[in-house]
Design a protein around this motif. Structure first.
Motif, PDB file in Angstrom:
ATOM      1  N   ARG A 125       0.836  -1.203   0.000  1.00  0.00           N
ATOM      2  CA  ARG A 125       0.000   0.000   0.000  1.00  0.00           C
ATOM      3  C   ARG A 125       0.872   1.254   0.000  1.00  0.00           C
ATOM      4  NH1 ARG A 125      -4.990  -0.703  -1.220  1.00  0.00           N
ATOM      5  NH2 ARG A 125      -5.748   0.936   0.155  1.00  0.00           N
ATOM      6  N   GLU A 126       0.249   2.370  -0.372  1.00  0.00           N
ATOM      7  CA  GLU A 126       1.012   3.629  -0.450  1.00  0.00           C
ATOM      8  C   GLU A 126       1.473   4.110   0.924  1.00  0.00           C
ATOM      9  OE1 GLU A 126      -1.679   6.207  -2.532  1.00  0.00           O
ATOM     10  OE2 GLU A 126      -1.189   5.286  -4.474  1.00  0.00           O
ATOM     11  N   VAL A 127       2.710   4.544   0.979  1.00  0.00           N
ATOM     12  CA  VAL A 127       3.277   5.166   2.179  1.00  0.00           C
ATOM     13  C   VAL A 127       4.010   6.417   1.704  1.00  0.00           C
ATOM     14  CG1 VAL A 127       4.716   4.817   4.214  1.00  0.00           C
ATOM     15  CG2 VAL A 127       3.781   2.836   3.027  1.00  0.00           C
ATOM     16  N   PHE A 128       3.763   7.533   2.380  1.00  0.00           N
ATOM     17  CA  PHE A 128       4.351   8.806   1.935  1.00  0.00           C
ATOM     18  C   PHE A 128       5.418   9.264   2.915  1.00  0.00           C
ATOM     19  CE2 PHE A 128      -0.048   8.522   0.520  1.00  0.00           C
ATOM     20  CZ  PHE A 128       0.134   8.593  -0.852  1.00  0.00           C
ATOM     21  N   ARG A 129       6.509   9.723   2.385  1.00  0.00           N
ATOM     22  CA  ARG A 129       7.596  10.233   3.233  1.00  0.00           C
ATOM     23  C   ARG A 129       7.273  11.654   3.679  1.00  0.00           C
ATOM     24  NH1 ARG A 129      13.432  10.368   0.686  1.00  0.00           N
ATOM     25  NH2 ARG A 129      14.301  10.556   2.766  1.00  0.00           N
ATOM     26  N   ALA A 130       7.742  12.006   4.865  1.00  0.00           N
ATOM     27  CA  ALA A 130       7.513  13.367   5.361  1.00  0.00           C
ATOM     28  C   ALA A 130       8.287  14.364   4.496  1.00  0.00           C
ATOM     29  CB  ALA A 130       7.976  13.474   6.809  1.00  0.00           C
ATOM     30  N   PRO A 131       7.681  15.539   4.221  1.00  0.00           N
ATOM     31  CA  PRO A 131       8.375  16.530   3.384  1.00  0.00           C
ATOM     32  C   PRO A 131       9.726  16.947   3.953  1.00  0.00           C
ATOM     33  CG  PRO A 131       6.173  17.308   3.989  1.00  0.00           C
ATOM     34  CD  PRO A 131       6.343  15.957   4.599  1.00  0.00           C
ATOM     35  N   GLU A 132       9.835  17.006   5.306  1.00  0.00           N
ATOM     36  CA  GLU A 132      11.125  17.433   5.889  1.00  0.00           C
ATOM     37  C   GLU A 132      12.224  16.428   5.509  1.00  0.00           C
ATOM     38  OE1 GLU A 132       8.571  16.520   8.766  1.00  0.00           O
ATOM     39  OE2 GLU A 132       7.669  17.933   7.359  1.00  0.00           O
ATOM     40  N   ALA A 133      11.873  15.134   5.519  1.00  0.00           N
ATOM     41  CA  ALA A 133      12.880  14.120   5.187  1.00  0.00           C
ATOM     42  C   ALA A 133      13.264  14.238   3.709  1.00  0.00           C
ATOM     43  CB  ALA A 133      12.330  12.729   5.479  1.00  0.00           C
ATOM     44  N   ILE A 134      12.259  14.471   2.860  1.00  0.00           N
ATOM     45  CA  ILE A 134      12.533  14.583   1.417  1.00  0.00           C
ATOM     46  C   ILE A 134      13.422  15.800   1.161  1.00  0.00           C
ATOM     47  CG2 ILE A 134      11.452  15.008  -0.839  1.00  0.00           C
ATOM     48  CD1 ILE A 134       8.947  13.536   0.328  1.00  0.00           C
ATOM     49  N   LEU A 135      13.033  16.932   1.760  1.00  0.00           N
ATOM     50  CA  LEU A 135      13.802  18.157   1.493  1.00  0.00           C
ATOM     51  C   LEU A 135      15.198  18.087   2.114  1.00  0.00           C
ATOM     52  CD1 LEU A 135      10.909  20.683   1.806  1.00  0.00           C
ATOM     53  CD2 LEU A 135      12.233  20.176  -0.246  1.00  0.00           C
ATOM     54  N   GLY A 136      15.301  17.411   3.251  1.00  0.00           N
ATOM     55  CA  GLY A 136      16.618  17.219   3.872  1.00  0.00           C
ATOM     56  C   GLY A 136      17.536  16.502   2.888  1.00  0.00           C
ATOM     57  N   GLU A 137      17.004  15.486   2.238  1.00  0.00           N
ATOM     58  CA  GLU A 137      17.810  14.728   1.267  1.00  0.00           C
ATOM     59  C   GLU A 137      18.147  15.609   0.061  1.00  0.00           C
ATOM     60  OE1 GLU A 137      16.086  10.860   0.604  1.00  0.00           O
ATOM     61  OE2 GLU A 137      17.498  10.420  -1.009  1.00  0.00           O
ATOM     62  N   VAL A 138      17.148  16.369  -0.398  1.00  0.00           N
ATOM     63  CA  VAL A 138      17.379  17.223  -1.578  1.00  0.00           C
ATOM     64  C   VAL A 138      18.475  18.256  -1.279  1.00  0.00           C
ATOM     65  CG1 VAL A 138      16.335  18.988  -3.072  1.00  0.00           C
ATOM     66  CG2 VAL A 138      15.048  16.905  -2.503  1.00  0.00           C
ATOM     67  N   ARG A 139      18.434  18.833  -0.089  1.00  0.00           N
ATOM     68  CA  ARG A 139      19.414  19.890   0.254  1.00  0.00           C
ATOM     69  C   ARG A 139      20.845  19.379   0.208  1.00  0.00           C
ATOM     70  NH1 ARG A 139      15.947  20.862   4.632  1.00  0.00           N
ATOM     71  NH2 ARG A 139      14.346  22.290   3.905  1.00  0.00           N
ATOM     72  N   ASP A 140      20.998  18.098   0.468  1.00  0.00           N
ATOM     73  CA  ASP A 140      22.308  17.494   0.525  1.00  0.00           C
ATOM     74  C   ASP A 140      22.898  17.229  -0.873  1.00  0.00           C
ATOM     75  OD1 ASP A 140      24.156  16.444   2.239  1.00  0.00           O
ATOM     76  OD2 ASP A 140      23.504  14.376   1.838  1.00  0.00           O
ATOM     77  N   LEU A 141      22.038  17.202  -1.900  1.00  0.00           N
ATOM     78  CA  LEU A 141      22.463  16.667  -3.194  1.00  0.00           C
ATOM     79  C   LEU A 141      23.327  17.589  -4.052  1.00  0.00           C
ATOM     80  CD1 LEU A 141      19.226  14.632  -3.971  1.00  0.00           C
ATOM     81  CD2 LEU A 141      21.513  13.731  -3.517  1.00  0.00           C
ATOM     82  N   PRO A 142      23.021  18.901  -4.138  1.00  0.00           N
ATOM     83  CA  PRO A 142      23.850  19.738  -5.019  1.00  0.00           C
ATOM     84  C   PRO A 142      25.332  19.696  -4.660  1.00  0.00           C
ATOM     85  CG  PRO A 142      21.812  20.872  -4.497  1.00  0.00           C
ATOM     86  CD  PRO A 142      21.853  19.645  -3.630  1.00  0.00           C
ATOM     87  N   ALA A 143      25.640  19.669  -3.370  1.00  0.00           N
ATOM     88  CA  ALA A 143      27.057  19.649  -2.973  1.00  0.00           C
ATOM     89  C   ALA A 143      27.729  18.342  -3.406  1.00  0.00           C
ATOM     90  CB  ALA A 143      27.168  19.813  -1.457  1.00  0.00           C
ATOM     91  N   ARG A 144      26.939  17.317  -3.673  1.00  0.00           N
ATOM     92  CA  ARG A 144      27.491  16.032  -4.138  1.00  0.00           C
ATOM     93  C   ARG A 144      27.455  15.912  -5.659  1.00  0.00           C
ATOM     94  NH1 ARG A 144      27.379  12.154   0.208  1.00  0.00           N
ATOM     95  NH2 ARG A 144      26.500  13.121   2.050  1.00  0.00           N
ATOM     96  N   GLY A 145      27.178  17.020  -6.330  1.00  0.00           N
ATOM     97  CA  GLY A 145      27.238  17.024  -7.795  1.00  0.00           C
ATOM     98  C   GLY A 145      25.918  16.706  -8.477  1.00  0.00           C
ATOM     99  N   HIS A 146      24.820  16.662  -7.712  1.00  0.00           N
ATOM    100  CA  HIS A 146      23.520  16.369  -8.327  1.00  0.00           C
ATOM    101  C   HIS A 146      22.660  17.631  -8.345  1.00  0.00           C
ATOM    102  CE1 HIS A 146      24.506  12.127  -7.949  1.00  0.00           C
ATOM    103  NE2 HIS A 146      24.750  12.317  -6.669  1.00  0.00           N
TER     104      HIS A 146
END
Ligand code: SAM
Ligand code: SF4
Length: 444
Positions: free
Chosen positions: A176-197
């Motif tokens: 069944r569908e399970v949704f991640r919390a926006p804070e967790a998603i954005l936390g991951e996104v914030r980390d990505l540009p510095a890693r070249g993404h």
């Protein structure tokens, strides 16, 4: 005992969709944290995981073919751990041990965070199994993903699927569908540009059904757009029934959201769509496409289509062909219907038969080839912002990158992975675009 100098090495072989590719990145991250290193090939590995797909029968049988090959390796090296993970594992469960007794570990996609413990159990006990029950909470492994290099990064926003398309095995394997919390998603996104993404692709089987508290996919896109260093946003896979006005408006208004949408239609016949339990009509589907064409300049569309669904008549198939010609997709993924045990459609009659399915698939693909050739030729002389992925796979020294509208372009350097460059199209055929560097814009 390990093969070489105490270092344990793993190999993950991945079949199927982006969700599976990303699951493999998550497992690689966990294994890296446990001290494993990547093996160059199966012979060098102490641990081999087959991350499997069961959407079509062919994908499933390939897994067992591959297991047959690995058996020889296991015969010579009994310490080697062989695991079947992903959708086939969840679907076939313990029966995998009966069919391939040399398999040590079976784990469904919702148990991914437990991979380390399951490997240890397999080493200790000789065998381990991790299958999800629907009432078990899903744990999203955080902060451990080992992403493929390149400017694009997948980020999971939801797992599972609450739809019940009558042909599809996914709700059985991914739950069944399970949704991640926006804070967790954005936390991951914030980390990505510095890693070249700098290009982020939100993933979910029904990504546009995302909701969490007051947030939906549209608000996620608005928030991710404000993350420094994020230059492009994409999301997949969207269900036409969940393509709300707010999401279409976000595609129009959020600067980093790319002008491409993958919107699986499955069929152009209302009768078949009803029998597939897709929950929309052809007219409603087309109304979304028409709206977006007006709202988002240069938008490109891709889709998934199934031919030969049980009971599909020639008229139904003609309706799918006419949908293809009406929408003029930029790319399609077309499949001959594959019967999946346990699904509702598996109980329907067998018509139109595999031979007709193959013929219809060929007809559909060649109609699409004509459309794609025309589309691509119309791009000659135009220039596009291309985000460079790196060297192309062909041995011709060309670089490869993607436009915002998701077209792949090959072109001669000089440029590096992660650069944004302007490329003018100088050669086009149905399946590829060749360009020349127009203006280098510098790194992301
Ligand atoms: N969630 C997505 C959606 O709703 O479109 C896609 C999920 S599925 C992994 C990817 C594609 O596989 C589907 O869009 C469908 O076209 C195809 N597919 C799924 N089940 C199939 C079956 N039994 N036979 C042939 N193709 C199938
Ligand atoms: Fe399968 Fe339908 Fe769910 Fe897509 S929406 S994963 S096709 S059941």
């Amino acid at each position: 005992m390990t093969l070489e100098g105490g270092v344990r090495r793993y190999l993950i072989e991945t079949w199927g969709c982006q969700m599976n590719q990303h699951d493999s990145e998550k497992m690689a991250g966990i294994l890296g944290g446990l001290g494993y290193e990547v093996a160059r090939d199966a012979r060098e590995a102490d641990l081999i995981l087959l991350n499997t797909c069961s959407v079509r029968e062919k994908a499933e049988s390939k897994v067992f073919g591959r297991l047959g090959e690995l058996r020889r390796l296991k015969d010579t090296r009994p310490d080697l751990i062989i695991g079947v993970v992903g959708c086939v594992a969840q679907q076939a469960g313990e029966s995998i041990f009966r069919r391939a007794p040399y398999v040590d570990l079976v784990m469904g996609p919702r148990n991914l965070a437990r991979i380390g413990a399951l490997i240890e159990e397999a080493r200790r006990e000789g065998r381990s199994i991790g299958l999800a029950r629907d009432d078990e909470p899903i744990v999203f492994p955080a902060g451990t993903t080992a992403r493929a290099s390149g400017p694009r990064a997948y980020v999971t926003v939801m797992e599972g699927c609450n739809k019940s398309c009558t042909y599809c095995i996914v709700p059985f394997t991914r739950g069944r569908e399970v949704f991640r919390a926006p804070e967790a998603i954005l936390g991951e996104v914030r980390d990505l540009p510095a890693r070249g993404h700098c290009e982020i692709e939100f993933l979910g089987q029904n990504v546009n059904a995302y909701h969490h508290g007051e947030h939906d996919l549209a608000s996620l896109l608005h928030m991710a757009d404000r993350v420094p260093g994020v230059r492009r946003l994409r999301f997949t896979t969207s269900h036409p029934g969940h393509l709300k006005q707010r999401i279409m408006d976000a595609m129009r208004d959020v600067p980093t959201v790319c002008n491409h949408l993958h919107l699986p239609a499955q069929s152009g016949s209302d009768r078949v769509l009803m029998s597939m339990n897709r929950g929309y009509t052809r007219a409603r589907y087309i109304s979304r496409i028409e709206y977006l064409r007006k709202a988002v300049p240069g938008i490109a569309f891709s889709t998934d289509l199934i031919v030969g669904f049980p009971g599909e008549t020639d008229d139904d198939f003609q309706a799918t062909l006419s949908l293809l010609r009406e929408v003029e997709y930029d790319q399609i993924y077309a499949f001959a219907y594959s019967r999946r045990p346990g699904t509702v459609a598996a109980l329907l009659d067998e018509s139109p038969g595999d031979e007709v399915r193959r013929e219809r698939l060929q007809t559909l693909l060649s109609a699409q080839e004509t459309i794609q050739r025309r589309h691509n030729e119309a791009l000659l002389g135009r220039s596009f912002e291309v985000l460079v992925d790196g060297q192309g796979r062909l041995d011709n020294g060309l670089m490869k990158g993607r436009t915002r509208c998701n077209r792949i372009v090959h072109f001669p350097g000089p440029s590096r992975r992660g650069d944004f460059v302007d490329v003018r199209i100088i050669r086009a055929n149905a399946h590829s675009l060749i360009g020349e560097l127009f203006v280098a814009r510098g790194a992301a």
